[in-house]
Design a protein around this motif. Sequence first.
Motif, PDB file in Angstrom:
ATOM      1  N   GLU A 295       0.846  -1.193   0.000  1.00 31.68           N
ATOM      2  CA  GLU A 295       0.000   0.000   0.000  1.00 31.68           C
ATOM      3  C   GLU A 295       0.874   1.233   0.000  1.00 31.68           C
ATOM      4  OE1 GLU A 295      -2.818   0.075   3.103  1.00 31.68           O
ATOM      5  OE2 GLU A 295      -3.742  -1.841   2.552  1.00 31.68           O
ATOM      6  N   GLY A 296       0.529   2.139  -0.842  1.00 32.52           N
ATOM      7  CA  GLY A 296       1.249   3.410  -0.886  1.00 32.52           C
ATOM      8  C   GLY A 296       2.544   3.346  -1.655  1.00 32.52           C
ATOM      9  N   GLN A 297       2.828   2.194  -2.267  1.00 30.38           N
ATOM     10  CA  GLN A 297       4.089   2.121  -3.007  1.00 30.38           C
ATOM     11  C   GLN A 297       3.960   2.920  -4.301  1.00 30.38           C
ATOM     12  OE1 GLN A 297       5.731  -1.447  -5.251  1.00 30.38           O
ATOM     13  NE2 GLN A 297       6.960  -1.515  -3.393  1.00 30.38           N
ATOM     14  N   PRO A 298       4.777   3.943  -4.457  1.00 26.88           N
ATOM     15  CA  PRO A 298       4.645   4.755  -5.676  1.00 26.88           C
ATOM     16  C   PRO A 298       5.106   3.984  -6.902  1.00 26.88           C
ATOM     17  CG  PRO A 298       6.498   5.503  -4.370  1.00 26.88           C
ATOM     18  CD  PRO A 298       5.826   4.436  -3.574  1.00 26.88           C
ATOM     19  N   GLU A 398       7.633   4.413   5.733  1.00 26.95           N
ATOM     20  CA  GLU A 398       6.761   4.858   4.647  1.00 26.95           C
ATOM     21  C   GLU A 398       7.627   5.232   3.457  1.00 26.95           C
ATOM     22  OE1 GLU A 398       4.626   8.273   5.859  1.00 26.95           O
ATOM     23  OE2 GLU A 398       6.391   9.513   6.122  1.00 26.95           O
ATOM     24  N   TYR A 399       6.936   5.332   2.315  1.00 27.31           N
ATOM     25  CA  TYR A 399       7.645   5.722   1.103  1.00 27.31           C
ATOM     26  C   TYR A 399       7.783   7.237   1.073  1.00 27.31           C
ATOM     27  CZ  TYR A 399       6.815   0.969  -0.457  1.00 27.31           C
ATOM     28  OH  TYR A 399       6.807  -0.388  -0.555  1.00 27.31           O
TER      29      TYR A 399
END
Lengths: 587, 292
Positions: A295-298, A398-399
């Motif tokens: 989730e949230g991986q660009p 987080e990314y």
Amino acid sequence: MTTNRIAILAWLCLALAAVGGSAPAATPSPAQRGAASRVSAHLSSGLVQLGGAVRVNVFAQDVEDARIVDVPEVPGLKLSGVSSPSRESRIAYVNGRRSASTSFRWVVVYDPVEEGDYVIPPIELEVDGERVKTQELSVTVRRDMRGEELGYIEWIELPERVYEGEPFRLRLRFGWDGRTRVNYANLLLPWASGLPNVIDAPDPSRRPSNPQELNLNNQGRITVETLGEQTVDGRTLVLFELDRRMVATRNGAIEVPQSYLEFGVVEGNLIRRRKDTNMVGVDARSIEVRPLPREGQPFDFSGAVGQVQVAQNVDRRSVDVGESIKLSVEYRGQANIEFFTAPDPGRLEAFDDFRLYGTTDDYEGGRRRIVYDIVPEHADVDVIPPLPLWIFDTRREEYVAVETEPIPIRVRALEGATGLSGETDDGPVLDVGDIQTEPEGPDGPRGPSDGALVLAPAILGAGWFALRAGVRRAGDPDAPAARARRAALRTLRRELASASTASAQSLALRRFLAARSGETPEAWDGRPATQWYEERARREADEPPRAIVELDALQRELDEQVWAGADGAVDRARIESVARELVGGAL
Amino acid sequence: MTTIDGLRALRAVACAILAACALATTGAATPGTQDAADDVVDGSAAHADVTPAELDAAAARAYRDEDLSTAEALWREGLRSPALSSRERARWMTNLGNVAARDDRWTEAAAWFEGSLLLRPRDAATRAKMDHARAEAGWPPADRGDLASTTRRVLGAVTEDEARWIALFALLPLAVALGGEALRGGRAWRRACWIALALWLVGTMPCVYASLRPVDPVVVTAPGGAAARSEPRTSATRLERLPAGSRWERVDALGEWTKLRGSGESGGAGVREVWVPSSDVFRLRPVAGAGE
């Protein structure tokens, strides 16, 4: 005499040993090396107390199918069993790309029978149809494990958990009591040759300032840092430290097996050796490797994991349109700096006003330096925009994007041009060109049909066959007589050219007549042409053709010149004319 | 006597070949004929009062005025005209490629240029435009420079009509050599026959190559490639992704779906038939409605 024989035998043995030692080992093929690099074997402990078990973990990673073919027997170690394979499949997404792999694991168990130092030979596997072998392993079996009170070994800041792709350090500090006499030290580190799902990533910026070489696993050497005498828990110890940097390649658990230090005194020579050593060990440890969150991986995630710092500079800030600027970006920090995918300005909208002409990428001293060769396309470009690198920050979990600072630049327009597309001084610029306005002419004739393309060669072949058969019915056109008949007029001309007397001309004419009639030249000696015509053509009723009559007259004239005259040559053109007329039909 | 008989037979063979040539010029139509017929049906009523030359002039003026949409509409409309020769049609397709390129639609531009080269394969300007457009579209170059690409380019340097004429005229040396062998015999004439036969086989290669090429070729123009499915519906099994720029044969269409046959550029997976969205491919043949 006996002494001489012993000497000769000794020399022979030395020579054989030299040959054996110098003979190159069988070099595996590239394919074998590829498969071999995917199998490995690791001991659960390099030191085992008598009564315990020697466990060998055999791995085959990133393969489709694998099985153990042969487990070697080791004198002194009794093979207890081989477990059934455990299979693990894995799917990972890095840099937006999906990768899938399957791994197999077996456990081979030996029961030590007596104490000693053992070498377990390579274990043979069949991996994706290829036979490959693991590396050799060295294990020590001891009845007593004395040494806890004299020696010291401990993990320093060993992480309990890391993220997939995150680099970590294995720091092992060890030593012995300063008052103990030690001339031999041997580290028993089953993980020294590598750990499953982990790759060695040496940090070039860290080199031992006071290096010391020690024995490793009874058979190799390893360089460690000497820390000198230090006090630990009230004891004065001579300390050393081994520092290895590694990167976890997949999630799961990294099992670091037991590690031991063997130290003491070894005396003697090559033949007689007395070993009085002590053992001190540290328990096996496990490091949890957590997967990167999906989730949230660009989309532009570079694969960098850890903490990254960035610095940037340019070689010039005032340029003309079309001139190159070298944008140098340097990444460093506690991250897998050497492995991530560098950002590509050519794919970033912010860099639309620039053209990327090339990139150089260097990793040195723990720093990654990427130099982009960019060219501003317009005079109104006034800044090099920030260049983002998407990483997974293991502290913030987080990314985040690590961006370069925007760099103001000044771009001067070229005279008479507004940008790269108008630039012609440096050479031709690629463009799609103008439309085509000149009308084309009409099409050519439509091509022949399929039927015609098939029919034409068929007709040609049939015609050739019919023609050939017809011609051959009257004889072989390539026979010597047929060739001579066709060449008769040409031969006559050639002979007449060199004939200076009537007798030579007469002989040439007889040869011509013989070639055309299929007879010998002698048959035409003294025979009038009209007589030949009447005999061969059997046309008594008809008048002889004009060519025959002329030939008859020519023959008479030649005979007169030969027999009654001065053998003077007659007109050559007349002979050729008569011959041409004969070839035309009469002969 | 022998020579006279041979000449009579040769005369008969020559008459037969001339008859075949005459049959060839009035024979069955090549695949382009059907396209032309389609054009007549679709385009006869569209601009009956405007000649193709007038349409071309108007489109060129619009292009010069940077009114790309008008220029494109006019040239597209003009392509429907049955009066256009293949060479003129190719020129208009090149101009439509130019329009697409100026509009930054590089994949479509590359497809227009490829289609133009099918009709006018030796036009160096269009080939240069196509190479440039393919590079801008991110497609691999059409001519990779290897032996296979060079062979394809040489064999494809003539139109299908030209290839058929070459195959027919390549028979002339063979006819001469066979005649000589029949009348004269001998090793030299036999050798000449073999050489002429080899020349004829070489001469037929462009024709054979042209006949093996897709009748209705399409090129994948979707930037990320076309998702190939087993059936013409989005819920069908997705088989593979056809790479952008790859050429296939169009065998059928159903609604918004097109059925393709081929083996792609590499041909590694063999010939297969798949369905793709029609919007992801571009028809290269100059039939009415191409590329729309």
